[in-house]
Design an enzyme around this catalytic site. Structure first.
Site, PDB file in Angstrom:
ATOM      1  N   LYS A 141       0.832  -1.221   0.000  1.00 31.52           N
ATOM      2  CA  LYS A 141       0.000   0.000   0.000  1.00 31.52           C
ATOM      3  C   LYS A 141       0.858   1.260   0.000  1.00 31.52           C
ATOM      4  O   LYS A 141       0.608   2.184  -0.760  1.00 31.52           O
ATOM      5  CB  LYS A 141      -0.908   0.047   1.248  1.00 31.52           C
TER       6      LYS A 141
ATOM      7  N   ARG B  11      -9.292   1.068   8.919  1.00 31.76           N
ATOM      8  CA  ARG B  11      -8.781  -0.255   9.265  1.00 31.76           C
ATOM      9  C   ARG B  11      -9.734  -1.018  10.170  1.00 31.76           C
ATOM     10  O   ARG B  11      -9.451  -2.152  10.534  1.00 31.76           O
ATOM     11  CB  ARG B  11      -7.471  -0.057  10.010  1.00 31.76           C
TER      12      ARG B  11
ATOM     13  N   ARG C 206      12.158  -6.309   5.102  1.00 33.50           N
ATOM     14  CA  ARG C 206      12.151  -4.911   4.639  1.00 33.50           C
ATOM     15  C   ARG C 206      12.805  -3.967   5.667  1.00 33.50           C
ATOM     16  O   ARG C 206      12.908  -4.269   6.855  1.00 33.50           O
ATOM     17  CB  ARG C 206      10.746  -4.449   4.260  1.00 33.50           C
TER      18      ARG C 206
ATOM     19  N   ARG D 273      11.779  -2.355  11.111  1.00 30.63           N
ATOM     20  CA  ARG D 273      10.708  -1.829  11.963  1.00 30.63           C
ATOM     21  C   ARG D 273      10.438  -2.826  13.069  1.00 30.63           C
ATOM     22  O   ARG D 273      10.429  -4.032  12.851  1.00 30.63           O
ATOM     23  CB  ARG D 273       9.442  -1.638  11.113  1.00 30.63           C
TER      24      ARG D 273
ATOM     25  N   ARG E  50      -0.255  -8.993  13.339  1.00 28.57           N
ATOM     26  CA  ARG E  50      -0.797  -7.938  12.478  1.00 28.57           C
ATOM     27  C   ARG E  50      -1.721  -8.527  11.411  1.00 28.57           C
ATOM     28  O   ARG E  50      -2.750  -7.957  11.078  1.00 28.57           O
ATOM     29  CB  ARG E  50       0.346  -7.151  11.814  1.00 28.57           C
TER      30      ARG E  50
HETATM   31  P1  AMP Z   1       1.225   0.532   9.003  1.00 30.26           P
HETATM   32  O1  AMP Z   1       2.477   1.289   8.773  1.00 30.26           O
HETATM   33  O2  AMP Z   1       0.059   1.022   8.183  1.00 30.26           O
HETATM   34  O3  AMP Z   1       1.398  -0.952   8.904  1.00 30.26           O
HETATM   35  O4  AMP Z   1       0.796   0.830  10.532  1.00 30.26           O
HETATM   36  C1  AMP Z   1       1.635   0.512  11.602  1.00 30.26           C
HETATM   37  C2  AMP Z   1       0.850   0.405  12.903  1.00 30.26           C
HETATM   38  O5  AMP Z   1       0.186   1.655  13.169  1.00 30.26           O
HETATM   39  C3  AMP Z   1      -0.289  -0.605  12.877  1.00 30.26           C
HETATM   40  O6  AMP Z   1       0.160  -1.925  13.161  1.00 30.26           O
HETATM   41  C4  AMP Z   1      -1.200  -0.055  13.978  1.00 30.26           C
HETATM   42  O7  AMP Z   1      -0.653  -0.314  15.262  1.00 30.26           O
HETATM   43  C5  AMP Z   1      -1.089   1.446  13.746  1.00 30.26           C
HETATM   44  N1  AMP Z   1      -2.106   1.928  12.791  1.00 30.26           N
HETATM   45  C6  AMP Z   1      -1.895   2.445  11.541  1.00 30.26           C
HETATM   46  N2  AMP Z   1      -3.055   2.808  10.959  1.00 30.26           N
HETATM   47  C7  AMP Z   1      -4.035   2.505  11.848  1.00 30.26           C
HETATM   48  C8  AMP Z   1      -5.454   2.614  11.833  1.00 30.26           C
HETATM   49  N3  AMP Z   1      -6.107   3.098  10.774  1.00 30.26           N
HETATM   50  N4  AMP Z   1      -6.131   2.200  12.931  1.00 30.26           N
HETATM   51  C9  AMP Z   1      -5.499   1.704  14.013  1.00 30.26           C
HETATM   52  N5  AMP Z   1      -4.166   1.554  14.096  1.00 30.26           N
HETATM   53  C10 AMP Z   1      -3.437   1.950  13.029  1.00 30.26           C
END
Ligand code: AMP
Length: 216
Positions: free
Chosen positions: A9, A84, A122, A155, A166
Site C-alpha cells: 500500500k 482499518r 524490509r 521496523r 498484524r
Molecule cells: P502501518 O504502517 O500502516 O502498517 O501501521 C503501523 C501500525 O500503526 C499498525 O500496526 C497499527 O498499530 C497502527 N495503525 C496504523 N493505521 C491505523 C489505523 N487506521 N487504525 C489503528 N491503528 C493503526
C-alpha cells in the site's frame, strides 16, 4: 489503498502521489512520527503498535479528520492504512461527501507467505519513512536510504511473531471494511500483487484516472 500489511500500500501510494500530485496520508507513518516526537501518544499506544495491535479508533479518526482539512488535501488525497476497522469506515463514509472527493478503492491482494517473507526483510528510513525491500525496491547502497543517506532500520513491528499478530488483526478487524466500502457503492478494484511494483503502479494509475474522468 486497501490491503493487508506488507501488500504494498505504501509503495503504491507513493507512486500515485507522484503521478496525481495529491497528498499521501499514511496513518502508520503519522503515528510513528508522533511516537518519535512524543506528541500526544501514550506509552500504551506505543506498546500496542510494537505488538502489532490497532490504535484506538478515536485517536486515529481524529488524526485523519484533522489531516484532511489541510490545504494539500484540497485536490484529493490517498488514504493508506485507513480505514482499518468498521467504526473507522463508518466515519469515513460520513466524512467523504463533505470533502467532495471521488472515492476509488484499490484492494491489493498478496498471499500471506509472501507477506511474511517480504515484511521480515524490509527496512525503513527512520528520517523520511522510505521503505526498501530485499528484492523489489532494494536500496542502491545496501543499508542506506537513497533519498537522504540515513542508515536504514528494521521496523519493530516487522518481527515474524508480530507480523502474524498484524495479519490476524487484519483478518478480524480490517477485512470486513472492504464489504462496507463496496456496499457504499465505491468503485473497488482487486489488484493481485506479485508483478513489478512500477507495473502495478501503472495499472492502478490508469484505473484511478478513468474513474476520475468519469466523475469530472
Ligand atoms: P502501518 O504502517 O500502516 O502498517 O501501521 C503501523 C501500525 O500503526 C499498525 O500496526 C497499527 O498499530 C497502527 N495503525 C496504523 N493505521 C491505523 C489505523 N487506521 N487504525 C489503528 N491503528 C493503526
Amino acid at each position: 489503498m486497501f490491503g493487508p500489511p506488507g501488500s504494498g500500500k505504501g509503495t503504491q501510494a507513493k507512486y500515485l502521489k507522484d503521478s496525481l500530485g495529491i497528498a499521501h496520508i499514511s496513518t502508520g507513518d503519522m503515528l510513528r512520527d508522533r511516537l518519535a516526537h512524543e506528541e500526544g501518544l501514550s506509552e500504551k499506544v506505543a506498546a500496542l503498535m510494537r505488538a502489532g495491535g490497532l490504535v484506538p479508533d478515536e485517536a486515529v479518526n481524529e488524526m485523519v479528520a484533522e489531516r484532511t482539512t489541510q490545504p494539500d488535501c484540497d485536490d484529493g488525497f490517498i488514504l493508506d492504512g485507513y480505514p482499518r476497522t468498521v467504526p473507522q469506515a463508518k466515519l469515513l463514509l460520513r466524512m467523504l461527501p463533505r470533502l467532495e472527493v471521488t472515492p476509488v478503492v484499490i484492494h491489493l491482494e498478496v498471499d500471506y507467505d509472501v507477506i511474511i517473507k517480504r515484511l521480515s526483510s524490509r527496512r525503513q528510513c527512520p528520517v523520511c519513512g522510505a521503505l526498501y525491500g530485499a528484492e523489489a525496491n532494494a536500496p542502491r547502497v545496501p543499508g542506506i536510504c537513497g533519498l537522504d543517506g540515513t542508515r536504514l532500520e528494521g521496523r519493530e513491528d516487522d518481527r515474524p511473531d508480530v507480523i502474524r499478530d498484524r495479519l490476524e488483526a487484519y483478518e478480524k478487524k480490517t477485512a470486513p471494511v472492504l464489504s462496507i466500502l463496496r456496499e457504499a457503492g465505491y468503485p473497488c478494484f482487486d489488484i493481485r500483487g506479485g508483478d513489478a511494483p512500477e507495473r502495478i503502479a501503472a495499472g492502478i494509475e490508469g484505473l484511478v484516472e478513468a474513474e476520475l474522468s468519469k466523475a469530472a
